[in-house]
Scaffold this active site. Structure first.
Site, short mmCIF file in Angstrom:
data_model
loop_
_atom_site.label_atom_id
_atom_site.label_comp_id
_atom_site.label_asym_id
_atom_site.label_seq_id
_atom_site.Cartn_x
_atom_site.Cartn_y
_atom_site.Cartn_z
N ILE A 480 0.82 -1.22 0.00
CA ILE A 480 0.00 0.00 0.00
C ILE A 480 0.85 1.27 0.00
O ILE A 480 0.38 2.34 0.37
CB ILE A 480 -1.00 0.01 1.17
CG1 ILE A 480 -0.28 -0.01 2.53
CG2 ILE A 480 -1.95 -1.19 1.06
CD1 ILE A 480 -1.22 0.28 3.71
N GLY A 481 2.10 1.11 -0.42
CA GLY A 481 2.98 2.28 -0.47
C GLY A 481 3.98 2.28 0.67
O GLY A 481 4.68 3.27 0.89
N GLY A 483 6.35 -0.17 1.00
CA GLY A 483 7.61 -0.79 0.60
C GLY A 483 7.62 -2.31 0.74
O GLY A 483 8.68 -2.94 0.75
N SER A 522 -0.06 -2.87 11.37
CA SER A 522 1.38 -2.92 11.06
C SER A 522 1.87 -4.37 10.98
O SER A 522 2.94 -4.72 11.44
CB SER A 522 2.19 -2.15 12.12
OG SER A 522 1.76 -0.82 12.19
N LYS A 707 9.27 -6.42 13.39
CA LYS A 707 7.95 -5.96 13.81
C LYS A 707 7.53 -4.82 12.88
O LYS A 707 8.34 -4.29 12.12
CB LYS A 707 7.99 -5.46 15.26
CG LYS A 707 8.32 -6.57 16.26
CD LYS A 707 8.13 -6.13 17.71
CE LYS A 707 9.21 -5.23 18.23
NZ LYS A 707 9.22 -5.10 19.70
N GLY A 708 6.26 -4.45 12.96
CA GLY A 708 5.74 -3.43 12.06
C GLY A 708 6.17 -2.03 12.45
O GLY A 708 6.54 -1.77 13.59
N GLU A 711 2.33 2.11 11.88
CA GLU A 711 1.49 2.94 12.74
C GLU A 711 2.20 3.60 13.92
O GLU A 711 1.94 4.77 14.21
CB GLU A 711 0.33 2.07 13.27
CG GLU A 711 -0.63 1.66 12.18
CD GLU A 711 -1.50 0.47 12.58
OE1 GLU A 711 -0.96 -0.61 12.83
OE2 GLU A 711 -2.72 0.64 12.65
#
Ligand code: FES
Ligand code: FES
Lengths: 759, 156
Positions: A480-481, A483, A522, A707-708, A711
């Site tokens: 979704i942008g 990467g 995330s 990890k994400g 957010e």
């Protein structure tokens, strides 16, 4: 192969491609206009849809006369009212697609497909809808009043009973606490306003529905659309090559998808249905406003004894699926405290439905909690970062298990104080009450946690090795942008010892393989990177086994060394040679992540320092410097992680200073439903941003330690800014955004001695 | 019928007088690199060059552009060779979702046509009317700096 069967990459693992700033794969396509978004699709015979929306915040639809609209030139199909919705229901309340009651100004009542967008819009204007206007209510305080109009017939307009979580004895601990802080904080309704609006092209061919959607979750759109339209999921294919921004609002399908599909079924032609900017502002999701009554009790050293938070959020007219706004989160988890009670209530109002927006709930709650912590620090004369250290916990107190990275936060505190120069910051002389008309400067700090950023299983991927030396990663997940393509290529390249340019990534298409997670929480990287690594490892093992057969030795004797398979005593072969000996001349590896380790609680922590200037003459707050130190575990790509951080910080600046959807209470209409009046940050509103992730592999999260990052960096920004404003002018704000009007009013109030709040 | 010259190519098109250039580029000519976001001059995503000047193509009627040279994002690169601005956006990761990117790039290109030695401040000034909801501004400013540093006489 399951990712958990592979060895971890512990801290210090020597990696070649992972951890380097490989350029974003699709950047060349995006700078040349070659990247195709769903809004760019022009299929042969394609029709354009326009939507009729209720102009009233609450009204019964008595009748819709479509005659004149149908006769407009170019009009091919009109669908209106319950009949036009063909039994499709929407939202958690399962209301008809075009309901008999409109519950917000912008609620959909009909749609038109025509040969051009102009013709479709003209036809929408030619619809004659007869409304019976009903009493409406906007604002959570008003909606909770006993005399408020009822939106769904629930007590107090509540969506459900309050969600209460309590540990310890909060009332007793508060009563006994020597230090108490009590305030009601408010955060505004904020609109995602992704530049590409919600939109889809649907093409219904006899046995198959293909949808090109601007979405954060191709699998979910396929599932929910199939369910809504009574199709088999295998009949629905969803494709998303590029998305022009999501930020949470595109994590569930919206009505554009269903409207395009229904119109395509009727017309037999592909139909594009995209919201216009007005629709995007009123009917495509928002971060609902909150009211947070917070009481904190502490001992004289600043240790928290009790937290009591009564939290109310604006759900809008309906509830949407997807991540809930977890307003309780920071109160329950960020600090050690034995006595905590949170009560969360969501309230219906006659405004557009709320949906997840970048760290939903945590962004709102962090403003209140971290403002209160700053106040506590000042009250006690303790350094704000030191106060956080005193309240650190290494365990998830709700679930009674350790964090996967229990020492992240103390390390973040060390790192950010050093980077920002926190201890050497200028100490302000106490400001003149009400300001002296000059510009004052201040520094502020806030910490953050986020309940997600861990894997959201299952994630599946395949990796194929080809004789030309390349590898192809295939997964259905979307980029979704953020990467995603790039980091997945890096992970596969690492496992296969290939140059990253030799790895292609195909994604964003449900036809390409098993289901994939929505890009929310995330979770995309922590779910998909381990799955891709496992697929690459599976391919490598097959390659090694084939080489061993061909070289007539045991697989254990063969190692892959940068394009060569080397056997201890039996010579070597290139990858291409080994593959050519196979039929077909390729190997195909499967990888999956199907479970997470439940013995630890995975959290993504962070902190921000803000420097601001406040013009006490004009009320203008400017952020002059931000430092952000989030923990996303191992950094796969520092360039892309930095971009995510600066993006989150920038949106945090908007949330703190300018963004607020304003709804006229009398009329029930949003008054700033455009990008002219809803103020997102511009290039002039931002400042130098130091984005420095902790970069510590969290091997409790998964074998890669990732990890994400999407957010969390937004969470501590607004409170850090508000705390810096306090440092600058000695005024504590309990409501966002910090507009000039709000700042000037507060300065004027502070100047009048009776009402001044003790600083 | 009128003829629009876009990226050096003449395109005969039949359009209603009320139609905006943005829409004709995207729908009639299939040049979808130019993005439609607000349709009212608020965001800059639809920016194109009209005789070397950056304009919002949602605020221009197609019929007004007959005698002018229109340039869109598709016309900038020569084959694989990116312009300095495009190259800087890639190198600085000055984009995320990429939806604002064509507009940002054309705003900077317009500033460079006016002043080939435009400095970082001038190139940043050129994108003040280009919103980026992903918040890539810091990297967009970095790209402006890179262009200024590499352009001829880049001391500005
Ligand atoms: S679409 Fe033209 S300025 Fe927004
Ligand atoms: S990169 Fe997404 S709006 Fe700018």
């Amino acid at each position: 192969m399951d990712e958990s069967d592979l060895p971890t990459w512990p801290p210090g693992t020597d990696l070649e491609t992972v951890g380097t700033g490989v350029p974003r794969r699709e950047a060349p396509a995006k700078v040349t206009g070659g990247a195709v978004y769903s809004s760019d699709l022009r299929l042969p015979g394609q029709l354009y849809a326009a939507i009729a929306r209720s102009p009233h915040p609450h009204a019964r639809v008595r009748s819709i006369d479509t005659e004149r609209a149908r006769r407009q030139p170019g009009v091919v199909s009109v669908i209106a009212g319950e009949e036009g919705g063909e039994g499709v229901t929407w939202y958690e309340e399962s209301v008809p697609l075009f309901g008999p009651v409109a519950r917000f100004a912008g609620d959909e009542v009909a749609a038109v497909a025509a040969t051009s967008l102009e013709a479709a819009r003209d036809a929408v204007r030619a619809l004659n809808v007869d409304y019976e206007v009903l009493a409406h209510v906007v604002g959570i305080d008003e909606a909770q009043r006993p005399e408020a109009p009822s939106i769904h017939g629930t007590p107090g307009n509540r969506t459900t009973d309050p969600k209460v979580e309590e540990r310890g004895d909060v009332a007793a601990a508060l009563a006994a606490a020597p230090i108490r802080i009590e305030h009601t904080y408010r955060t505004p309704t904020a609109v995602h306003n992704a530049l590409e609006t919600h939109g889809a092209v649907a093409w219904w061919q006899p046995d198959r529905l293909t949808i090109w959607a601007s979405t954060q979750g191709v699998t979910q759109v396929a599932q929910m659309t199939a369910e809504a339209l009574g199709l088999d999921q295998s009949q629905v294919r969803v494709i998303t090559e590029h998305v022009g921004g999501g930020f949470g609002a595109k994590q569930v399908p919206w009505k554009d998808v269903a409207i395009a599909a229904l119109l395509s079924r009727r017309t037999g032609r592909p139909v594009q249905c995209a919201y216009d900017r007005h629709g995007e502002n009123v009917a495509a999701g928002k971060r609902g406003a909150t009211r947070q009554r917070v009481r904190i009790g502490a001992d004289t050293d600043g240790r928290l004894l009790a937290i009591d938070a009564e939290l109310v959020g604006d759900s809008g007219a309906y509830q949407t699926a997807g991540e809930a706004a977890a307003l309780w989160g920071p109160y329950q988890g960020l600090y050690r405290c034995d006595n905590v009670r949170t009560s969360v209530t969501y309230v219906y109002t006659n405004t557009g439905p709320a949906v997840a927006f970048r760290a939903p709930g945590y962004v709102e709650a962090a403003f209140a909690l971290e403002s209160a912590m700053d106040e506590l620090a000042h009250r006690l004369g303790v350094d704000p970062i030191e106060l956080r250290r005193r309240n650190h916990t290494g365990v998830d107190q709700q679930q009674a298990k350790p964090w996967s990275s229990p020492d992240s936060l103390p390390l973040i505190y060390d790192r950010i104080s050093a980077l920002a120069g926190w201890d050497a910051r200028p100490r302000n002389a106490p400001p003149a009450p009400g300001g002296d008309g000059g510009v004052r400067r201040g520094w502020g700090f806030a910490a953050s946690d986020w309940l997600a950023g861990k894997a959201n299983p299952p994630g599946y991927a395949s990796v194929e090795l080809r004789t030309d030396g390349s590898a192809e990663v295939v997964t259905t997940v979307q980029d979704i942008g953020t990467g995603t393509r790039t980091v997945l290529a890096q992970v596969a390249a690492e496992e296969l010892q290939l140059p990253v340019e030799e790895v292609r990534v195909t994604l964003g298409d449900t036809a390409a393989g098993p289901p994939s997670p929505t890009s929310s929480g995330s979770a995309t990287t922590p779910t998909m990177a381990p799955a891709v690594r496992a697929a690459a490892a599976d391919a490598r093992h097959q390659l090694v086994a084939a080489a061993a057969r061909q070289l007539d030795c045991a697989p254990g004797d063969v190692t892959l060394d940068h394009g060569k398979l080397v056997a201890a005593n039996s010579g070597s072969r290139t990858v291409a040679e080994v593959l050519e000996g196979l039929s077909p001349a390729a190997v195909h590896g499967w990888g999956e992540l199907v479970a997470v380790d439940d013995s630890v609680s995975v959290r993504t922590f962070g902190a921000a320092v803000a420097e601001v200037s406040v013009d006490t003459g004009t009320g203008e707050v400017r952020v002059t410097r931000m430092v952000s130190v989030p923990d996303c575990g191992r950094v796969l790509n520092p360039t892309l992680v930095a971009s995510q951080i600066i993006g989150g910080v920038t949106q945090g600046i908007g949330f703190a200073l300018t963004e607020s959807q304003l709804v006229d209470a009398e009329l029930g209409l949003p008054v700033n439903d455009s990008l002219e009046e809803y103020l997102v940050p511009t290039v002039l509103d931002i400042c130098p941003i130091e984005a420095v992730p902790l970069d510590r592999p969290d091997t409790g999260a998964n074998q890669l330690g990732v990890k994400g990052i999407g957010e969390p960096p937004m969470i501590p920004v607004a409170p850090a800014i508000a705390n810096a404003v306090f440092d600058a002018i000695g005024i504590r704000f309990h409501e966002l955004p910090l507009t000039r009007r709000r700042v000037l009013d507060a300065l004027a109030e502070a100047a009048s001695p009776d009402e001044s709040e003790p600083a | 019928m009128l003829t629009l010259t876009v990226n050096g190519q003449p395109h005969p098109v039949a359009v209603e007088p009320r139609r905006i250039l943005l829409d004709v580029l995207r729908r009639d000519l299939g040049l979808t690199g130019t993005k439609e976001v607000c349709e009212m001059g608020n965001c800059g995503a639809c920016t194109v060059l009209l005789d070397d000047e950056a304009v919002y193509s949602c605020l221009v009627l197609a019929v007004e552009c007959e005698a002018q040279e229109i340039e869109t994002v598709e016309g900038l690169a020569r084959g694989q060779e990116l312009t300095a601005v495009q190259e800087a956006f890639v190198a600085c990761d000055a984009l995320q979702c990429g939806f604002c990117t064509p507009g940002q790039i054309l705003s900077m290109e317009g500033a460079l046509r006016r002043r080939p030695d435009a400095d970082e401040a001038a190139l940043t000034e050129a994108v003040t009317g280009n919103l980026c909801r992903c918040g890539a501004y810091r990297n967009i400013v970095a790209a402006a700096g890179r262009v200024a540093a590499t352009s001829s006489g880049g001391a500005g």
